[in-house]
Design an enzyme around this catalytic site. Structure first.
Site, PDB file in Angstrom:
ATOM      1  N   LYS A   1       4.671 -70.307 -70.556  1.00  0.00           N
ATOM      2  CA  LYS A   1       3.483 -69.706 -69.945  1.00  0.00           C
ATOM      3  C   LYS A   1       3.663 -69.651 -68.431  1.00  0.00           C
ATOM      4  O   LYS A   1       4.163 -70.601 -67.815  1.00  0.00           O
ATOM      5  CB  LYS A   1       2.254 -70.535 -70.310  1.00  0.00           C
ATOM      6  CG  LYS A   1       0.924 -69.944 -69.867  1.00  0.00           C
ATOM      7  CD  LYS A   1      -0.236 -70.829 -70.330  1.00  0.00           C
ATOM      8  CE  LYS A   1      -1.584 -70.300 -69.907  1.00  0.00           C
ATOM      9  NZ  LYS A   1      -2.698 -71.179 -70.337  1.00  0.00           N
TER      10      LYS A   1
ATOM     11  N   SER B   1      -6.555 -68.775 -72.453  1.00  0.00           N
ATOM     12  CA  SER B   1      -5.824 -67.994 -71.475  1.00  0.00           C
ATOM     13  C   SER B   1      -4.365 -67.736 -71.872  1.00  0.00           C
ATOM     14  O   SER B   1      -3.705 -66.873 -71.310  1.00  0.00           O
ATOM     15  CB  SER B   1      -5.840 -68.718 -70.122  1.00  0.00           C
ATOM     16  OG  SER B   1      -5.192 -69.984 -70.214  1.00  0.00           O
TER      17      SER B   1
ATOM     18  N   SER C   1      -7.186 -73.284 -74.328  1.00  0.00           N
ATOM     19  CA  SER C   1      -6.291 -72.158 -74.063  1.00  0.00           C
ATOM     20  C   SER C   1      -4.980 -72.162 -74.837  1.00  0.00           C
ATOM     21  O   SER C   1      -4.207 -71.207 -74.747  1.00  0.00           O
ATOM     22  CB  SER C   1      -5.994 -72.070 -72.561  1.00  0.00           C
ATOM     23  OG  SER C   1      -7.148 -71.689 -71.855  1.00  0.00           O
TER      24      SER C   1
END
Length: 499
Positions: free
Chosen positions: A80, A155, A179
């Site tokens: 990420k 997210s 997330s």
């Protein structure tokens, strides 16, 4: 004969160790998949083909030399873009960090590199990890491989979509309020938020420092557990890191895969049941079917009361934005990142203002404003101080619950993946995506999301929450639930149109 990309991370690792496949073959297969599919899905912000293949070649040389390697050596992973990677662009999906190349690695990246996992690249996300749909990326939105008209969660939608679309067997996400788990639920993947402090935050671009937690994204619990053990452990560079042994999550996942939950007590939160009208009927139906499967595996189901859980969502939206308003103050156009309006005539304050106006997106600005207000003189005790007191009550509810049960279960998120644009006009409706995941972040314990079924053809996740450093029970329950599925839900996603 199955394709390389159809294999689990554990299977790929065994094939590489035993010489049936090379790491270069495996890594190339996933890089080729990215080249073929990511033009549609848009899960990656940056792909590091040369770096991934160089690591893969090192692994193959080590295998040929008979060297002892770690359990995931040679298996590629996506990271990420909120996790700092030396020499690779790291932007947190924000224009304010566009083009920034970090001079150091996050601790979890150091551990991934030491374990010889080729890094495929950096995945898309909501800007600074603020969002539940990946629609708030400053660059582009990521699509859900199950239905490209729907969101992949957030997210960390990029990491979840990369695994769901078989562009990566493993990925790293971060979980501040759900997330990792919420994207896992809506993409049919497994996602785990470890115990806060169970791994290092050093090198994570900070959103909410008392909540941010990195963790694994995978297609099943065992793969997640293997990556969990790679990245976990004490780090003296992180003052919140716990100096304790890593919970035996791999052993727990293998135990769970036997399908025996005899003697395990699972708690259903009364307040979540009473508030079930917030969840879609199809989500509740899949969740209740999952409970029945857990009972058939030998688990005992007990109702527990956690009255403070109903206040978790508003508590989070005072604490997290308050910490964000402090953390994001460093982006001032002076030290690094974007600098706007610096024509030699404007004052420092004007340059700061223009930089932040140009560099931050709407959701980041909203949370900075909310957090700054909550911390302002005259309001800090009424808002932030009171929220911290409620956080203590939530923690106490968890502790009382874990005196009665081994783990708690709930739906992961109240609804299936929604269509793009459906909730961006109403922030509260977007925030409801994390209704069931936020309490765990407030407490600091572990939580995982495991696919439990379908609603309207889209995946539904079941969440398992454990006590602090009780990560192993969450993996055991998740793996047991997977054992009831003839085919992993992650393997039933429709092939992406045109590929």
């Amino acid at each position: 004969m199955s394709r390389i990309i159809d294999k689990t991370a554990a299977e790929l690792a065994a094939d590489i160790r035993e010489g049936r496949l090379t790491s270069v073959e495996v890594t190339t297969a996933f890089l080729d998949r990215i080249a073929a599919v990511d033009g549609t899905v848009k899960a990656f912000l940056h792909v590091d083909r040369d770096g991934a293949l160089a690591t893969a070649a090192e692994v193959d040389a080590a295998v040929a030399a008979g060297e002892e390697l770690g359990p995931l050596a040679g298996v590629p992973v996506a990271i990420k873009d909120v996790v700092v990677t030396k020499g690779l662009p790291t932007t947190a999906a924000s224009k304010i960090l566009e083009g920034w190349i970090p001079p150091y690695d996050a601790t979890i990246v150091e551990r991934i590199k030491a374990a010889k996992l080729p890094i495929l690249g950096k995945t898309n996300m909501d800007e600074f990890a603020m969002g539940s749909s990946t629609e708030y990326s400053a660059y582009f939105k990521t699509l859900n491989p199950w239905d490209t008209g729907r969101i992949p969660g957030g997210s960390g939608g990029g990491s979840a979509a990369a695994v769901a679309a078989k562009m990566a067997p493993l990925a790293i996400g971060t979980d501040t309020g759900g997330s990792i788990r919420q994207p896992g639920a809506v993409t049919g993947t497994f996602g785990a938020k470890p115990t806060y402090g169970g791994n290092s935050r050093y090198g994570l671009i900070a959103f909410s420092s008392s909540l941010d937690t990195p963790g694994p994204v995978s297609r099943n619990a065992l793969d997640g557990a293997l990556l969990h053990e790679v990245i976990s452990g004490h780090d003296p560079r992180d003052s919140t890191s716990i100096d304790a042994p890593v919970p035996p999550v791999v052993e727990a996942a293998r135990l769970g895969a036997t399908g025996d939950l005899s003697g395990v007590k699972l708690g259903v939160v009364k307040e979540f049941k009473e508030g079930a009208d917030a969840a879609e009927p199809g989500v509740i139906a899949a969740y209740e079917a999952g409970i029945e499967q857990l009972v058939e595996l030998g688990a005992e189901i007990v109702e527990v009361s956690c009255p403070s859980f109903t206040y978790a969502l508003p508590t989070y939206y005072l604490i997290a934005p308050s910490e964000a308003s402090s953390n994001l103050a460093r982006y001032d156009g002076v030290r690094y990142g974007l600098r706007a309006g610096d024509d030699g005539k404007k004052s420092l304050e004007e340059v700061m203002s223009l930089t932040r106006e140009a560099g931050f997106g709407p959701e980041v600005k909203r949370r900075i404003i909310l957090g700054t207000y909550a911390l302002s003189a005259g309001y800090v005790d009424a808002f932030y101080g009171k929220a911290q007191k409620v956080r203590t009550l939530i923690k106490q509810d968890f502790e009382r619950a874990f005196e009665q049960v081994d783990a708690l279960i709930s739906p992961t998120t109240p609804f299936i993946a929604f269509e793009f644009g459906a909730r961006t006009g109403d922030p509260y409706q977007m925030y409801l995506a994390d209704l069931y995941t936020i309490p765990t972040n407030m407490y600091g314990g572990p939580g995982v999301s495991v696919p439990v079924g379908l609603s309207e053809g889209m995946p539904v996740g079941l969440q398992v929450m454990g006590p602090v450093l009780g990560d192993d029970i969450t993996y055991r329950v998740a793996a047991a639930l997977e054992s009831t599925q003839d085919v992993l839900l992650a393997d039933t996603a429709p092939e992406i149109e045109g590929i």
